[in-house]
Design an enzyme around this catalytic site. Sequence first.
Site, PDB file in Angstrom:
ATOM      1  N   SER A  33       1.110  -1.224   0.195  1.00  9.13           N
ATOM      2  CA  SER A  33      -0.036  -0.024   0.067  1.00  9.13           C
ATOM      3  C   SER A  33       0.841   1.303  -0.107  1.00  9.13           C
ATOM      4  CB  SER A  33      -0.951   0.042   1.311  1.00  9.13           C
ATOM      5  OG  SER A  33      -0.130   0.020   2.373  1.00  9.13           O
ATOM      6  N   ASN A  34       2.013   1.197   0.623  1.00  6.13           N
ATOM      7  CA  ASN A  34       2.870   2.441   0.802  1.00  6.13           C
ATOM      8  C   ASN A  34       3.645   2.910  -0.322  1.00  6.13           C
ATOM      9  OD1 ASN A  34       4.509  -0.012   0.929  1.00  6.13           O
ATOM     10  ND2 ASN A  34       5.655   1.257   2.599  1.00  6.13           N
ATOM     11  N   LYS A  71      -2.117  -9.877  -7.264  1.00  2.70           N
ATOM     12  CA  LYS A  71      -3.402  -9.510  -6.651  1.00  2.70           C
ATOM     13  C   LYS A  71      -3.334  -7.999  -6.320  1.00  2.70           C
ATOM     14  CE  LYS A  71      -6.204  -9.331  -3.040  1.00  2.70           C
ATOM     15  NZ  LYS A  71      -5.920  -7.974  -2.715  1.00  2.70           N
ATOM     16  N   ALA A  72      -4.556  -7.178  -6.749  1.00  5.49           N
ATOM     17  CA  ALA A  72      -4.261  -5.769  -6.860  1.00  5.49           C
ATOM     18  C   ALA A  72      -4.496  -5.611  -5.286  1.00  5.49           C
ATOM     19  CB  ALA A  72      -5.422  -5.163  -7.441  1.00  5.49           C
ATOM     20  N   GLY A 106       4.595  -6.186   2.579  1.00  5.42           N
ATOM     21  CA  GLY A 106       3.372  -5.559   3.433  1.00  5.42           C
ATOM     22  C   GLY A 106       3.992  -6.199   4.660  1.00  5.42           C
ATOM     23  N   SER A 107       2.745  -6.315   5.542  1.00  5.17           N
ATOM     24  CA  SER A 107       2.875  -6.587   7.140  1.00  5.17           C
ATOM     25  C   SER A 107       3.504  -8.251   7.179  1.00  5.17           C
ATOM     26  CB  SER A 107       1.831  -6.359   7.575  1.00  5.17           C
ATOM     27  OG  SER A 107       0.706  -7.672   7.519  1.00  5.17           O
ATOM     28  N   GLU A 111       8.679  -9.550   1.763  1.00  2.00           N
ATOM     29  CA  GLU A 111       9.524  -8.499   2.731  1.00  2.00           C
ATOM     30  C   GLU A 111       8.462  -7.738   3.641  1.00  2.00           C
ATOM     31  OE1 GLU A 111       9.671  -4.709   2.978  1.00  2.00           O
ATOM     32  OE2 GLU A 111      10.256  -4.397   0.896  1.00  2.00           O
ATOM     33  N   CYS A 142       9.022   0.990   5.018  1.00  2.00           N
ATOM     34  CA  CYS A 142       9.711  -0.257   5.523  1.00  2.00           C
ATOM     35  C   CYS A 142      11.109   0.197   5.835  1.00  2.00           C
ATOM     36  CB  CYS A 142       9.336  -1.623   4.623  1.00  2.00           C
ATOM     37  SG  CYS A 142      10.302  -1.244   3.180  1.00  2.00           S
ATOM     38  N   GLU A 179       7.440  -3.084  15.353  1.00  2.00           N
ATOM     39  CA  GLU A 179       7.432  -2.068  14.185  1.00  2.00           C
ATOM     40  C   GLU A 179       6.224  -1.081  14.694  1.00  2.00           C
ATOM     41  OE1 GLU A 179       7.053  -3.187  10.149  1.00  2.00           O
ATOM     42  OE2 GLU A 179       7.462  -1.246   9.524  1.00  2.00           O
TER      43      GLU A 179
END
Length: 506
Positions: free
Chosen positions: A133-134, A159-160, A216-217, A240, A277, A370
């Site tokens: 998303s970032n 996958k959008a 992502g997370s 990642e 990240c 985090e």
Amino acid sequence: MEIINASKNIFRSPSEETLEKLMRDSFLASEELKNLSGERKADFLVAIGEEILALGDNLVNAAMNESGLPEGRIVGERGRTVGQLNLFADLIREGSWVDATIDTAIPDRQPLPKADLRKMLRPLGVVAVFGASNFPLAFSTAGGDTASALAGGNSVVMKAHEGHPETSDWVALAIQKAAERTGMPENAFTLVHGSGATVGQAIVKHPICKAVGFTGSEYAGRILFDLAAQRKEPIPVFAEMGSINPVLILPEALEENAEDWAKTYAGSITLGVGQFCTNPGLLLIKDGEKANLFAYNLAKAISDIAPAKMLNGKVKNGYDASLANALEQKGITVIGESSTKANNANIEGAPTVASVDARTFIANPELHKEVFGPYSLLVRYTGEDELLEAIEALSGQLTATVIGSEPSLEKYSQAIDALLARTGRIIFNGVPTGVEVCPSMHHGGPYPASTDSRFTSVGTDAIKRFARPVSYQSWPQSLLPDELKDENPLNIWRLVNNSLSTEKIN
Ligand SMILES: O=CCCC(=O)C(=O)O
């Protein structure tokens, strides 16, 4: 928008039947792609970049609206995305990335003859990609994972990301146009919208899927990793994920420029509203007057930075909740906050820095987590043993940074070794934010920074995630890939009988 809806390579919450068909179509495309020359695939990548630029304001506006990121950042990220595609195009046009290795036969070797063996990297097939998303462009639809998978001769089922559906559609359209222009198989790239828990997981579970790229997370990355491992045929997941990117500030660094470093770090902590990240979430500093001076300057610089809009409500709520959790831990003191109040209706994240002593930090794993947003924790250690303990309490990281003078590094060699053991990139006198896209970049690290610390998701080596070595033993010349033929028609670098060369074999 009509054009987007008419696009052939975009699917919205596909039924089981549709998913089955699109996976099969992607597989057929991968069968064609795997035998295409580097030149042809390079033309495709360059064309994707051109089509992305040709989208002009449609893309920039969609990305700004959906991510809340400002125009300058989106335009910059678009440049990085196009540059990344061109970098992979150059890599595969040149061709040596396949690591061709040849050991010619020695038929009269005693006691046994040696067979002719020739090895190179080959594509995996269909790669599933999950965007972040970032970075709605550089780590998303035509981002590094897609570019490296296509460059390696794989097809991609993307996958959008639910945070930027329209941006994803525009980029998918650009990829489709580029595929048409350069004569690529129609289903070289497919974009699938839908929930991660249903559509995303169905793609990873599908037997046709041969590898996964994810940014992502830790939570979502781990689900995909476990799912892939549980398949009848397990597949690699290159995820990642989380990192707090520790920064070791040596006392020597604060002799003259404590104020400069504090300002620089306030900028890095709040860059992109802290939604990187590589965000420096942990600053390790020796307790004392110089630490007080640094803390004072950092707090001052942070107070001057206004809260800004975060990516979406989910990210903002996540930031507020994890920040509240961090700040309510025993022994934590807030030392600096933006002097402007965050506008919650505008989903703004408030820059914040806190401080804690190293003993408390070491004892409390909650503080090692985090906090995704503009936050950093200053950890004050009293001596080198305590510093080492604090570093050893950390899990794997994408980056670690040391601020100091060259002569002082030796004194801290144990601490620096401990950082090195936990990170994929170590930085001297700089900031971790701002990942250069180039061959020497490593963007990954020991778990949970990534699921496989041997591989990078940024830079040309990212292609190696989506390729596997194949050895051809005593294989006829006419049937060998060009990369392995005696003639070396592609003029690539090869390791021939242990010597690197571009020569043909006589
Ligand atoms: O959010 C992950 C990537 C960070 C990055 O690309 C950068 O710091 O430039």
